[in-house]
Design a protein around this motif. Structure first.
Motif, PDB file in Angstrom:
ATOM      1  N   SER A   1       0.780  -1.234  -0.062  1.00 40.99           N
ATOM      2  CA  SER A   1       0.164   0.030   0.011  1.00 40.99           C
ATOM      3  C   SER A   1       0.963   1.438  -0.035  1.00 40.99           C
ATOM      4  N   ARG A   2       0.377   2.327  -0.564  1.00 41.46           N
ATOM      5  CA  ARG A   2       0.971   3.645  -0.762  1.00 41.46           C
ATOM      6  C   ARG A   2       1.062   4.277   0.491  1.00 41.46           C
ATOM      7  N   PRO A   3       2.130   5.182   0.571  1.00 43.15           N
ATOM      8  CA  PRO A   3       1.893   5.969   1.963  1.00 43.15           C
ATOM      9  C   PRO A   3       0.868   7.054   1.723  1.00 43.15           C
ATOM     10  N   ARG A   4       0.170   7.477   2.844  1.00 43.43           N
ATOM     11  CA  ARG A   4      -0.614   8.725   2.679  1.00 43.43           C
ATOM     12  C   ARG A   4      -0.387   9.740   2.252  1.00 43.43           C
ATOM     13  N   GLY A   5      -1.210  10.081   1.260  1.00 40.04           N
ATOM     14  CA  GLY A   5      -0.877  11.487   0.672  1.00 40.04           C
ATOM     15  C   GLY A   5      -0.026  11.377  -0.778  1.00 40.04           C
ATOM     16  N   VAL A   6       0.342  10.057  -1.102  1.00 41.33           N
ATOM     17  CA  VAL A   6       1.081   9.943  -2.258  1.00 41.33           C
ATOM     18  C   VAL A   6       0.127   9.225  -3.265  1.00 41.33           C
ATOM     19  N   THR A   7      -0.176  10.000  -4.494  1.00 40.79           N
ATOM     20  CA  THR A   7      -1.061   9.251  -5.385  1.00 40.79           C
ATOM     21  C   THR A   7      -0.276   9.587  -6.731  1.00 40.79           C
ATOM     22  N   SER A   8      -0.524   8.602  -7.548  1.00 46.42           N
ATOM     23  CA  SER A   8       0.066   8.613  -8.803  1.00 46.42           C
ATOM     24  C   SER A   8      -1.263   8.880  -9.870  1.00 46.42           C
ATOM     25  N   VAL A   9      -0.682   9.508 -11.054  1.00 45.69           N
ATOM     26  CA  VAL A   9      -1.856   9.516 -12.032  1.00 45.69           C
ATOM     27  C   VAL A   9      -1.770   8.344 -13.101  1.00 45.69           C
ATOM     28  N   VAL A  10      -2.806   7.496 -13.156  1.00 46.19           N
ATOM     29  CA  VAL A  10      -3.017   6.663 -14.401  1.00 46.19           C
ATOM     30  C   VAL A  10      -3.662   7.110 -15.601  1.00 46.19           C
ATOM     31  N   HIS A  11      -3.046   6.885 -16.820  1.00 44.39           N
ATOM     32  CA  HIS A  11      -3.711   7.293 -17.893  1.00 44.39           C
ATOM     33  C   HIS A  11      -4.472   6.050 -18.585  1.00 44.39           C
ATOM     34  N   ARG A 121      -8.939  14.116   0.311  1.00 45.92           N
ATOM     35  CA  ARG A 121      -9.277  12.897   1.092  1.00 45.92           C
ATOM     36  C   ARG A 121      -9.794  11.788   0.109  1.00 45.92           C
ATOM     37  N   VAL A 122     -10.512  12.224  -1.036  1.00 45.07           N
ATOM     38  CA  VAL A 122     -10.908  11.426  -2.049  1.00 45.07           C
ATOM     39  C   VAL A 122      -9.704  10.938  -2.819  1.00 45.07           C
ATOM     40  N   CYS A 123      -8.882  11.668  -3.021  1.00 42.41           N
ATOM     41  CA  CYS A 123      -7.665  11.283  -3.905  1.00 42.41           C
ATOM     42  C   CYS A 123      -6.625  10.466  -2.892  1.00 42.41           C
ATOM     43  N   GLU A 124      -6.673  10.561  -1.722  1.00 44.74           N
ATOM     44  CA  GLU A 124      -5.982   9.632  -0.939  1.00 44.74           C
ATOM     45  C   GLU A 124      -6.532   8.178  -0.634  1.00 44.74           C
ATOM     46  N   GLU A 125      -8.098   8.198  -0.467  1.00 42.43           N
ATOM     47  CA  GLU A 125      -8.514   7.057   0.023  1.00 42.43           C
ATOM     48  C   GLU A 125      -9.567   6.512  -0.929  1.00 42.43           C
ATOM     49  N   GLY A 126      -9.887   7.367  -2.029  1.00 47.72           N
ATOM     50  CA  GLY A 126     -10.808   7.028  -3.055  1.00 47.72           C
ATOM     51  C   GLY A 126      -9.784   7.250  -4.531  1.00 47.72           C
ATOM     52  N   CYS A 127     -10.602   7.637  -5.486  1.00 49.27           N
ATOM     53  CA  CYS A 127     -10.121   7.956  -6.741  1.00 49.27           C
ATOM     54  C   CYS A 127     -11.005   9.153  -7.481  1.00 49.27           C
ATOM     55  N   LEU A 128      -9.977   9.944  -8.037  1.00 48.73           N
ATOM     56  CA  LEU A 128     -10.421  10.871  -8.820  1.00 48.73           C
ATOM     57  C   LEU A 128     -10.285  10.507 -10.350  1.00 48.73           C
ATOM     58  N   VAL A 129     -11.492  10.858 -11.091  1.00 51.70           N
ATOM     59  CA  VAL A 129     -11.388  10.307 -12.589  1.00 51.70           C
ATOM     60  C   VAL A 129     -11.664  11.646 -13.323  1.00 51.70           C
ATOM     61  N   SER A 130     -11.169  11.608 -14.554  1.00 50.05           N
ATOM     62  CA  SER A 130     -11.471  12.737 -15.556  1.00 50.05           C
ATOM     63  C   SER A 130     -11.009  12.309 -16.964  1.00 50.05           C
TER      64      SER A 130
END
Length: 175
Positions: A1-11, A121-130
């Motif tokens: 699992s990723r450390p809290r606050g670290v998010t990557s962008v998936v294309h 919080r959504v970015c860290e615990e959920g997922c942003l989509v666009s």
């Protein structure tokens, strides 16, 4: 699992392993998607959209939170558009229940609107989509357009309080 606050962008593009084939069936399917956060949540089903007014009554807020909490506790991914009001209540309800939530944006995943603690919080615990590339600022005309993706990704769309000419009813029509 990723450390809290670290998010990557998936294309993603159509045909990618994570690509949701249900989007191939909607009007004007997106050519690509970007995900930021826990992209593994994007594979989970079922998904239910909870959408509504940006100016809810206290009753509407309570019902959106209750519904999202119930769905999340039962393994359903709660989907919404991160807008103030009912959308935010839906995301908060799912997160507070320890469940999964996806926020479909009218901007790039690195510029969520509205910005703030819930988006983080959504970015860290959920997922942003666009469907809009990173760096894309929010634009007024993007929000009604993103609603087709909310509807396309959802098994069910629940509208909690909506004005006659609202984005929530646009989502319902897409569904």
């Amino acid at each position: 699992s990723r450390p809290r606050g670290v998010t990557s962008v998936v294309h993603l593009r159509p045909g990618s392993p994570l690509w949701p084939t249900e989007l191939d069936e909607i009007d004007s399917p997106p050519e690509e998607l970007w995900l930021r956060g826990r992209s593994e949540l994007f594979e989970r089903r079922p998904r239910v959209a909870v959408v509504g007014t940006r100016s809810p009554t206290p009753y509407g807020e309570t019902q959106a939170i209750r519904l999202a909490t119930y769905l999340a506790l039962n393994g359903v991914v709660v989907l919404s558009g991160l807008a103030r009001g009912i959308d935010s209540c839906a995301h908060r309800g799912a997160l507070e229940a320890g469940g999964a939530t996806l926020a479909v944006l009218g901007s790039g995943v690195d510029r969520p609107w509205p910005a703030g603690a819930l988006a983080q919080r959504v970015c860290e615990e959920g997922c942003l989509v666009s469907e809009f590339p990173p760096g894309q600022d929010p634009r007024r005309h993007h929000f009604p357009w993103r609603n087709r993706i909310i509807a396309g990704l959802s098994s069910v769309v629940v509208v909690v309080e909506a004005a006659h000419a609202s984005g929530s009813l646009i989502t319902a029509r897409w569904a």
